[in-house]
Design a protein around this motif. Structure first.
Motif, PDB file in Angstrom:
ATOM      1  N   MET A  26      11.352 -65.658-106.064  1.00 17.80           N
ATOM      2  CA  MET A  26      11.245 -64.263-105.653  1.00 17.80           C
ATOM      3  C   MET A  26      10.338 -64.125-104.417  1.00 17.80           C
ATOM      4  O   MET A  26      10.633 -63.338-103.513  1.00 17.80           O
ATOM      5  N   GLU A  27       9.253 -64.882-104.389  1.00 19.26           N
ATOM      6  CA  GLU A  27       8.312 -64.777-103.271  1.00 19.26           C
ATOM      7  C   GLU A  27       8.800 -65.548-102.036  1.00 19.26           C
ATOM      8  O   GLU A  27       8.668 -65.069-100.912  1.00 19.26           O
ATOM      9  N   ALA A  28       9.348 -66.747-102.244  1.00 22.99           N
ATOM     10  CA  ALA A  28       9.735 -67.596-101.118  1.00 22.99           C
ATOM     11  C   ALA A  28      11.056 -67.155-100.487  1.00 22.99           C
ATOM     12  O   ALA A  28      11.211 -67.235 -99.266  1.00 22.99           O
ATOM     13  N   ASP A  29      12.022 -66.719-101.311  1.00 24.91           N
ATOM     14  CA  ASP A  29      13.342 -66.339-100.795  1.00 24.91           C
ATOM     15  C   ASP A  29      13.863 -65.131-101.573  1.00 24.91           C
ATOM     16  O   ASP A  29      14.677 -65.281-102.499  1.00 24.91           O
ATOM     17  N   PRO A  30      13.420 -63.922-101.228  1.00 27.23           N
ATOM     18  CA  PRO A  30      13.845 -62.733-101.980  1.00 27.23           C
ATOM     19  C   PRO A  30      15.362 -62.516-101.957  1.00 27.23           C
ATOM     20  O   PRO A  30      15.949 -62.145-102.980  1.00 27.23           O
ATOM     21  N   ASP A  31      15.998 -62.755-100.823  1.00 23.22           N
ATOM     22  CA  ASP A  31      17.452 -62.579-100.748  1.00 23.22           C
ATOM     23  C   ASP A  31      18.170 -63.601-101.622  1.00 23.22           C
ATOM     24  O   ASP A  31      19.167 -63.281-102.281  1.00 23.22           O
ATOM     25  N   GLY A  32      17.691 -64.819-101.625  1.00 22.07           N
ATOM     26  CA  GLY A  32      18.282 -65.853-102.475  1.00 22.07           C
ATOM     27  C   GLY A  32      18.121 -65.519-103.950  1.00 22.07           C
ATOM     28  O   GLY A  32      19.019 -65.777-104.764  1.00 22.07           O
ATOM     29  N   TYR A  33      16.984 -64.912-104.307  1.00 24.35           N
ATOM     30  CA  TYR A  33      16.762 -64.511-105.700  1.00 24.35           C
ATOM     31  C   TYR A  33      17.739 -63.416-106.105  1.00 24.35           C
ATOM     32  O   TYR A  33      18.365 -63.476-107.170  1.00 24.35           O
ATOM     33  N   LYS A  34      17.900 -62.425-105.232  1.00 21.87           N
ATOM     34  CA  LYS A  34      18.844 -61.326-105.531  1.00 21.87           C
ATOM     35  C   LYS A  34      20.261 -61.858-105.679  1.00 21.87           C
ATOM     36  O   LYS A  34      21.003 -61.447-106.572  1.00 21.87           O
ATOM     37  N   LEU A  35      20.651 -62.771-104.808  1.00 17.45           N
ATOM     38  CA  LEU A  35      21.984 -63.350-104.854  1.00 17.45           C
ATOM     39  C   LEU A  35      22.186 -64.159-106.132  1.00 17.45           C
ATOM     40  O   LEU A  35      23.244 -64.070-106.787  1.00 17.45           O
ATOM     41  N   ALA A  36      21.171 -64.921-106.511  1.00 18.11           N
ATOM     42  CA  ALA A  36      21.274 -65.738-107.731  1.00 18.11           C
ATOM     43  C   ALA A  36      21.410 -64.858-108.975  1.00 18.11           C
ATOM     44  O   ALA A  36      22.220 -65.145-109.860  1.00 18.11           O
ATOM     45  N   ILE A  37      20.646 -63.786-109.041  1.00 22.91           N
ATOM     46  CA  ILE A  37      20.723 -62.870-110.188  1.00 22.91           C
ATOM     47  C   ILE A  37      22.087 -62.174-110.214  1.00 22.91           C
ATOM     48  O   ILE A  37      22.714 -62.027-111.266  1.00 22.91           O
ATOM     49  N   ALA A  38      22.572 -61.763-109.012  1.00 26.94           N
ATOM     50  CA  ALA A  38      23.856 -61.056-108.949  1.00 26.94           C
ATOM     51  C   ALA A  38      25.020 -61.974-109.318  1.00 26.94           C
ATOM     52  O   ALA A  38      26.011 -61.515-109.902  1.00 26.94           O
ATOM     53  N   CYS A  39      24.928 -63.251-108.993  1.00 28.11           N
ATOM     54  CA  CYS A  39      26.028 -64.190-109.246  1.00 28.11           C
ATOM     55  C   CYS A  39      25.860 -64.965-110.555  1.00 28.11           C
ATOM     56  O   CYS A  39      26.630 -65.892-110.820  1.00 28.11           O
ATOM     57  N   ARG A  40      24.877 -64.609-111.351  1.00 29.62           N
ATOM     58  CA  ARG A  40      24.609 -65.358-112.582  1.00 29.62           C
ATOM     59  C   ARG A  40      25.820 -65.270-113.526  1.00 29.62           C
ATOM     60  O   ARG A  40      26.368 -64.190-113.768  1.00 29.62           O
TER      61      ARG A  40
END
Length: 164
Positions: A111-125
């Protein structure tokens, strides 16, 4: 042949002018090669200052190259750290997308290092019946530096691509 006094005087003047010039010429010098004499010390000082200037310019060039190399090595270290952080983020995001469970500190790191990557990972889970529980990637880094090898978990998730 002239027998006049004026002719003899002219001829004597020509001979007297030629005699001192012959005495002044060194034995090895060719005809017509009269070189002006210069002070050897002054010429040596000029050559010395020229060489000092060339050496100064060369030292300056070498100093600039050394500074550039030091800057580049610092940039290289920063890029290396950044690449390691991106790799950790990729592994965590891949595990989340597969529907597996990751430790809370890994989610926080992503979440801290790559917020966009975190959002994408949660959305594509993708939901999973039996999600695998993973150990922290952050702890693997500390253990990996001690043992010097990769764990099976890192190798297992290494080839997977993150797809939505």
């Amino acid at each position: 042949m002239e027998l006049s006094v004026n002719g003899r005087q002219r001829r004597a003047a020509q001979v007297s002018k030629a005699a001192p010039q012959a005495e002044k010429k060194p034995a090895g010098a060719g005809v017509g090669s009269v070189k002006p004499r210069t002070d050897k010390a002054a010429w040596s000082q000029a050559a010395l200052s020229f060489l000092q200037e060339v050496n100064r310019q060369d030292m300056e060039r070498q100093r600039k190259l050394l500074e550039a190399r030091q800057r580049n090595s610092g940039d290289l270290e920063m890029l290396s750290k950044s690449l390691k952080t991106m790799e950790k983020c990729r592994i965590i995001a891949s595990r989340i997308m597969k529907g597996d469970k990751v430790p809370p500190q890994d989610e926080q790191f992503l979440m801290e290092a790559d917020p966009d990557g975190y959002k994408l990972a949660i959305a594509c889970r993708a939901p999973k019946e039996k999600p695998k529980e993973w150990e922290s990637v952050l702890e693997e880094e500390r253990e990996g530096s001690d043992s010097g090898g990769e764990t099976a978990e890192t190798v297992e998730s290494g080839g997977e691509a993150a797809e939505c």
